[in-house]
Design a protein around this motif. Structure first.
Motif, PDB file in Angstrom:
ATOM      1  N   SER A  43       0.858  -1.183   0.000  1.00  0.00           N
ATOM      2  CA  SER A  43       0.000   0.000   0.000  1.00  0.00           C
ATOM      3  C   SER A  43       0.895   1.235   0.000  1.00  0.00           C
ATOM      4  N   GLN A  44       0.429   2.285  -0.615  1.00  0.00           N
ATOM      5  CA  GLN A  44       1.192   3.531  -0.607  1.00  0.00           C
ATOM      6  C   GLN A  44       1.074   4.221   0.747  1.00  0.00           C
ATOM      7  N   ASN A  45       0.190   3.735   1.588  1.00  0.00           N
ATOM      8  CA  ASN A  45      -0.058   4.339   2.893  1.00  0.00           C
ATOM      9  C   ASN A  45       0.480   3.466   4.015  1.00  0.00           C
ATOM     10  N   THR A  46       0.713   4.079   5.162  1.00  0.00           N
ATOM     11  CA  THR A  46       1.012   3.323   6.370  1.00  0.00           C
ATOM     12  C   THR A  46      -0.266   2.623   6.810  1.00  0.00           C
ATOM     13  N   SER A  57      -0.165 -14.931  14.062  1.00  0.00           N
ATOM     14  CA  SER A  57       1.224 -14.736  13.695  1.00  0.00           C
ATOM     15  C   SER A  57       1.233 -13.678  12.602  1.00  0.00           C
ATOM     16  N   ALA A  58       2.067 -12.669  12.750  1.00  0.00           N
ATOM     17  CA  ALA A  58       2.178 -11.597  11.757  1.00  0.00           C
ATOM     18  C   ALA A  58       3.584 -11.639  11.175  1.00  0.00           C
ATOM     19  N   GLU A  59       3.666 -11.590   9.848  1.00  0.00           N
ATOM     20  CA  GLU A  59       4.969 -11.561   9.188  1.00  0.00           C
ATOM     21  C   GLU A  59       5.074 -10.269   8.385  1.00  0.00           C
ATOM     22  N   VAL A  60       6.009  -9.399   8.815  1.00  0.00           N
ATOM     23  CA  VAL A  60       6.242  -8.109   8.156  1.00  0.00           C
ATOM     24  C   VAL A  60       7.727  -8.037   7.823  1.00  0.00           C
ATOM     25  N   GLU A  61       8.036  -7.806   6.552  1.00  0.00           N
ATOM     26  CA  GLU A  61       9.425  -7.720   6.084  1.00  0.00           C
ATOM     27  C   GLU A  61      10.245  -8.947   6.500  1.00  0.00           C
ATOM     28  N   GLY A  62       9.635 -10.127   6.448  1.00  0.00           N
ATOM     29  CA  GLY A  62      10.328 -11.371   6.770  1.00  0.00           C
ATOM     30  C   GLY A  62      10.483 -11.665   8.245  1.00  0.00           C
ATOM     31  N   LYS A  63      10.021 -10.770   9.123  1.00  0.00           N
ATOM     32  CA  LYS A  63      10.127 -10.979  10.567  1.00  0.00           C
ATOM     33  C   LYS A  63       8.762 -11.389  11.104  1.00  0.00           C
ATOM     34  N   GLU A  64       8.721 -12.508  11.832  1.00  0.00           N
ATOM     35  CA  GLU A  64       7.464 -13.024  12.351  1.00  0.00           C
ATOM     36  C   GLU A  64       7.328 -12.698  13.841  1.00  0.00           C
ATOM     37  N   SER A  65       6.124 -12.312  14.236  1.00  0.00           N
ATOM     38  CA  SER A  65       5.845 -12.038  15.645  1.00  0.00           C
ATOM     39  C   SER A  65       4.397 -12.422  15.944  1.00  0.00           C
ATOM     40  N   ILE A  66       4.087 -12.553  17.203  1.00  0.00           N
ATOM     41  CA  ILE A  66       2.727 -12.891  17.642  1.00  0.00           C
ATOM     42  C   ILE A  66       2.023 -11.585  18.021  1.00  0.00           C
ATOM     43  N   VAL A  67       0.790 -11.429  17.535  1.00  0.00           N
ATOM     44  CA  VAL A  67      -0.019 -10.260  17.912  1.00  0.00           C
ATOM     45  C   VAL A  67      -1.215 -10.744  18.704  1.00  0.00           C
ATOM     46  N   GLY A  70      -5.300  -5.731  21.904  1.00  0.00           N
ATOM     47  CA  GLY A  70      -4.740  -4.517  22.477  1.00  0.00           C
ATOM     48  C   GLY A  70      -3.471  -4.041  21.793  1.00  0.00           C
ATOM     49  N   MET A  71      -2.870  -4.902  20.977  1.00  0.00           N
ATOM     50  CA  MET A  71      -1.637  -4.517  20.278  1.00  0.00           C
ATOM     51  C   MET A  71      -1.967  -3.773  18.991  1.00  0.00           C
ATOM     52  N   VAL A  72      -1.032  -2.945  18.547  1.00  0.00           N
ATOM     53  CA  VAL A  72      -1.137  -2.253  17.266  1.00  0.00           C
ATOM     54  C   VAL A  72       0.037  -2.712  16.407  1.00  0.00           C
ATOM     55  N   LEU A  73      -0.284  -3.165  15.199  1.00  0.00           N
ATOM     56  CA  LEU A  73       0.734  -3.564  14.238  1.00  0.00           C
ATOM     57  C   LEU A  73       0.847  -2.444  13.216  1.00  0.00           C
ATOM     58  N   GLU A  74       2.034  -1.849  13.101  1.00  0.00           N
ATOM     59  CA  GLU A  74       2.260  -0.778  12.130  1.00  0.00           C
ATOM     60  C   GLU A  74       3.029  -1.343  10.945  1.00  0.00           C
ATOM     61  N   VAL A  75       2.490  -1.145   9.741  1.00  0.00           N
ATOM     62  CA  VAL A  75       3.133  -1.628   8.523  1.00  0.00           C
ATOM     63  C   VAL A  75       3.485  -0.412   7.668  1.00  0.00           C
ATOM     64  N   PRO A  76       4.777  -0.202   7.402  1.00  0.00           N
ATOM     65  CA  PRO A  76       5.199   0.960   6.612  1.00  0.00           C
ATOM     66  C   PRO A  76       4.646   0.912   5.183  1.00  0.00           C
ATOM     67  N   PRO A  77       4.628   2.060   4.499  1.00  0.00           N
ATOM     68  CA  PRO A  77       4.188   2.086   3.105  1.00  0.00           C
ATOM     69  C   PRO A  77       5.024   1.135   2.241  1.00  0.00           C
ATOM     70  N   THR A  79       5.030  -2.066   1.878  1.00  0.00           N
ATOM     71  CA  THR A  79       5.534  -3.258   2.555  1.00  0.00           C
ATOM     72  C   THR A  79       4.472  -4.354   2.545  1.00  0.00           C
ATOM     73  N   PRO A  80       4.748  -5.494   1.877  1.00  0.00           N
ATOM     74  CA  PRO A  80       3.782  -6.590   1.941  1.00  0.00           C
ATOM     75  C   PRO A  80       3.861  -7.251   3.319  1.00  0.00           C
ATOM     76  N   PHE A  81       2.751  -7.831   3.773  1.00  0.00           N
ATOM     77  CA  PHE A  81       2.767  -8.548   5.043  1.00  0.00           C
ATOM     78  C   PHE A  81       1.662  -9.596   5.031  1.00  0.00           C
ATOM     79  N   ARG A  82       1.666 -10.471   6.035  1.00  0.00           N
ATOM     80  CA  ARG A  82       0.614 -11.479   6.118  1.00  0.00           C
ATOM     81  C   ARG A  82       0.309 -11.824   7.565  1.00  0.00           C
ATOM     82  N   LEU A  83      -0.896 -12.335   7.769  1.00  0.00           N
ATOM     83  CA  LEU A  83      -1.378 -12.735   9.089  1.00  0.00           C
ATOM     84  C   LEU A  83      -1.884 -14.166   9.029  1.00  0.00           C
TER      85      LEU A  83
END
Length: 94
Positions: A43-46, A57-67, A70-77, A79-83
């Motif tokens: 996306s062109q937007n954050t 499980s969230a994978e952003v820029e090849g890094k996986e973490s658990i969400v 109450g958590m906020v996941l921020e994905v930069p412009p 940047t593909p990601f998956r849940l």
């Protein structure tokens, strides 16, 4: 605009959409994912995802973490990601 919930299969995940609001400044929506992976396009937007229910499980820029709630996941412009998991979230593109 308020939409009726709809479901579709996407890469083994069931994606249920709740509502979506869109203006020239932001796009806001609520979705739920059950099982499998949901892949998001660049996306062109954050993107800000506020986790409402469940765990994933969230994978952003090849890094996986658990969400979790109450958590906020921020994905930069641009940047593909998956849940993956069972999760309900509120998404805002700004």
């Amino acid at each position: 605009m308020i939409l009726k919930p709809t479901s579709r299969k996407e890469r083994g995940a069931t994606v249920t959409k709740g509502f979506k609001l869109q203006s020239s400044e932001a796009k806001i929506k609520v979705e739920a994912i059950t099982g499998g992976w949901k892949e998001f396009n660049r996306s062109q937007n954050t993107r800000l995802l506020y986790i409402l229910k469940g765990y994933a499980s969230a994978e952003v820029e090849g890094k996986e973490s658990i969400v979790e709630p109450g958590m906020v996941l921020e994905v930069p412009p641009d940047t593909p990601f998956r849940l993956s998991g069972q999760i309900e979230y509120f998404s805002v593109r700004v």
